[in-house]
Design a protein around this motif. Sequence first.
Motif, PDB file in Angstrom:
ATOM      1  N   MET A 292       0.846  -1.195   0.000  1.00 35.47           N
ATOM      2  CA  MET A 292       0.000   0.000   0.000  1.00 35.47           C
ATOM      3  C   MET A 292       0.879   1.242   0.000  1.00 35.47           C
ATOM      4  N   LEU A 293       0.489   2.214  -0.777  1.00 37.47           N
ATOM      5  CA  LEU A 293       1.199   3.488  -0.813  1.00 37.47           C
ATOM      6  C   LEU A 293       0.571   4.453   0.186  1.00 37.47           C
ATOM      7  N   HIS A 294       1.418   5.131   0.942  1.00 35.64           N
ATOM      8  CA  HIS A 294       0.981   6.153   1.882  1.00 35.64           C
ATOM      9  C   HIS A 294       1.671   7.455   1.501  1.00 35.64           C
ATOM     10  N   LEU A 295       0.872   8.497   1.280  1.00 40.54           N
ATOM     11  CA  LEU A 295       1.417   9.802   0.924  1.00 40.54           C
ATOM     12  C   LEU A 295       1.127  10.782   2.045  1.00 40.54           C
ATOM     13  N   TYR A 296       2.181  11.408   2.532  1.00 39.65           N
ATOM     14  CA  TYR A 296       2.089  12.434   3.566  1.00 39.65           C
ATOM     15  C   TYR A 296       2.362  13.772   2.890  1.00 39.65           C
TER      16      TYR A 296
ATOM     17  N   LEU B 288      -3.995   8.859   1.803  1.00 38.95           N
ATOM     18  CA  LEU B 288      -3.546  10.236   1.919  1.00 38.95           C
ATOM     19  C   LEU B 288      -3.535  10.663   3.382  1.00 38.95           C
ATOM     20  N   HIS B 289      -2.405  11.200   3.822  1.00 38.19           N
ATOM     21  CA  HIS B 289      -2.256  11.709   5.184  1.00 38.19           C
ATOM     22  C   HIS B 289      -1.980  13.210   5.088  1.00 38.19           C
ATOM     23  N   HIS B 290      -2.880  14.018   5.618  1.00 35.68           N
ATOM     24  CA  HIS B 290      -2.749  15.469   5.503  1.00 35.68           C
ATOM     25  C   HIS B 290      -1.803  15.987   6.585  1.00 35.68           C
ATOM     26  N   VAL B 291      -0.672  16.506   6.154  1.00 37.13           N
ATOM     27  CA  VAL B 291       0.304  17.116   7.056  1.00 37.13           C
ATOM     28  C   VAL B 291       0.049  18.617   7.018  1.00 37.13           C
ATOM     29  N   ARG B 292      -0.588  19.134   8.027  1.00 41.60           N
ATOM     30  CA  ARG B 292      -0.983  20.549   8.039  1.00 41.60           C
ATOM     31  C   ARG B 292       0.187  21.419   8.492  1.00 41.60           C
ATOM     32  N   ILE B 293       0.882  21.983   7.514  1.00 38.65           N
ATOM     33  CA  ILE B 293       2.078  22.770   7.808  1.00 38.65           C
ATOM     34  C   ILE B 293       1.733  23.991   8.650  1.00 38.65           C
TER      35      ILE B 293
ATOM     36  N   ASP C 239       5.969   3.067   0.691  1.00 42.02           N
ATOM     37  CA  ASP C 239       5.419   1.915  -0.013  1.00 42.02           C
ATOM     38  C   ASP C 239       5.588   0.704   0.898  1.00 42.02           C
ATOM     39  N   THR C 240       4.514   0.294   1.551  1.00 41.51           N
ATOM     40  CA  THR C 240       4.623  -0.818   2.498  1.00 41.51           C
ATOM     41  C   THR C 240       4.858  -2.146   1.794  1.00 41.51           C
ATOM     42  N   GLU C 241       4.548  -2.218   0.512  1.00 45.95           N
ATOM     43  CA  GLU C 241       4.768  -3.458  -0.243  1.00 45.95           C
ATOM     44  C   GLU C 241       6.256  -3.701  -0.476  1.00 45.95           C
ATOM     45  N   THR C 242       6.999  -2.628  -0.750  1.00 44.51           N
ATOM     46  CA  THR C 242       8.424  -2.779  -1.077  1.00 44.51           C
ATOM     47  C   THR C 242       9.344  -2.339   0.062  1.00 44.51           C
ATOM     48  N   GLY C 243       8.786  -1.629   1.047  1.00 43.68           N
ATOM     49  CA  GLY C 243       9.613  -1.110   2.123  1.00 43.68           C
ATOM     50  C   GLY C 243      10.332   0.177   1.786  1.00 43.68           C
ATOM     51  N   VAL C 244      10.051   0.742   0.617  1.00 44.00           N
ATOM     52  CA  VAL C 244      10.693   1.988   0.195  1.00 44.00           C
ATOM     53  C   VAL C 244       9.999   3.171   0.859  1.00 44.00           C
ATOM     54  N   GLN C 245      10.802   4.084   1.402  1.00 42.41           N
ATOM     55  CA  GLN C 245      10.291   5.321   1.989  1.00 42.41           C
ATOM     56  C   GLN C 245      11.099   6.478   1.429  1.00 42.41           C
ATOM     57  N   LEU C 246      10.405   7.456   0.851  1.00 44.34           N
ATOM     58  CA  LEU C 246      11.084   8.529   0.132  1.00 44.34           C
ATOM     59  C   LEU C 246      10.560   9.892   0.519  1.00 44.34           C
ATOM     60  N   PHE C 247      11.473  10.864   0.574  1.00 43.70           N
ATOM     61  CA  PHE C 247      11.088  12.266   0.520  1.00 43.70           C
ATOM     62  C   PHE C 247      11.832  12.871  -0.657  1.00 43.70           C
ATOM     63  N   GLU C 248      11.538  14.130  -0.970  1.00 47.29           N
ATOM     64  CA  GLU C 248      11.966  14.846  -2.177  1.00 47.29           C
ATOM     65  C   GLU C 248      11.056  14.444  -3.339  1.00 47.29           C
ATOM     66  N   SER C 249      10.348  15.436  -3.860  1.00 40.42           N
ATOM     67  CA  SER C 249       9.320  15.165  -4.866  1.00 40.42           C
ATOM     68  C   SER C 249       9.886  14.552  -6.146  1.00 40.42           C
ATOM     69  N   ALA C 250      11.087  14.948  -6.557  1.00 39.32           N
ATOM     70  CA  ALA C 250      11.669  14.371  -7.779  1.00 39.32           C
ATOM     71  C   ALA C 250      11.933  12.881  -7.595  1.00 39.32           C
TER      72      ALA C 250
END
Length: 207
Positions: A1-5, A28-33, A57-68
Amino acid sequence: MLHLYTDSSPNGFKATIALEELSLPYQLHHVRIDEGDHRKPEFLALNPYGRIPVLMDTETGVQLFESAAILLYLADKTGALLAPKGPTRWEAIKWLQFHASSLGPLLGQRVHFTLFADTPIPLAQERYQGLTEEAFKVLDQTLVDRPYLAGDDYSIADIAHFGWLHIARIIQFDFSHHRYLSEWFERVAARPAVRKGVTLPAPATGA
């Protein structure tokens, strides 16, 4: 499952647009800046720099920041929005990098000095207006003979640039005198996934 903050911002919109374009299921997780959510320990555990977006990505274990990086990951995961090999693939990556290293940071500085600096600094305002205008001109010239930045096909390079140019339009950083860039903007803005992506987690009402 994909989780987007994420929050409603130019960098956040890149991720929501891409996920909507690819029709990928995600939470979708709303991060209220504005409320300081990006400085809370639970979010800093995801990105110690305290910036959105973050993709997990809980399926692959990948966790990323930086939009590119997130755009590249989603394109690689699905085999879409980035040609599999050859010159077109590298055109898309080149323009993605141009956005990440040039247009995005320049527009960010222009927004700061124009709208948010405690004390107006005319020289800084003039500098970043000039630099963003130069970047707009480069994009305009590139789009003279192609519908999208990498050529005939829409790609993650277009998504990356649209996120910030959408905000530029909202806050009236005018680029309408660049004919081909303006036509490209309207072409991308008309896509259903783009129209939805810029409303998630909420429409932008300012910079």
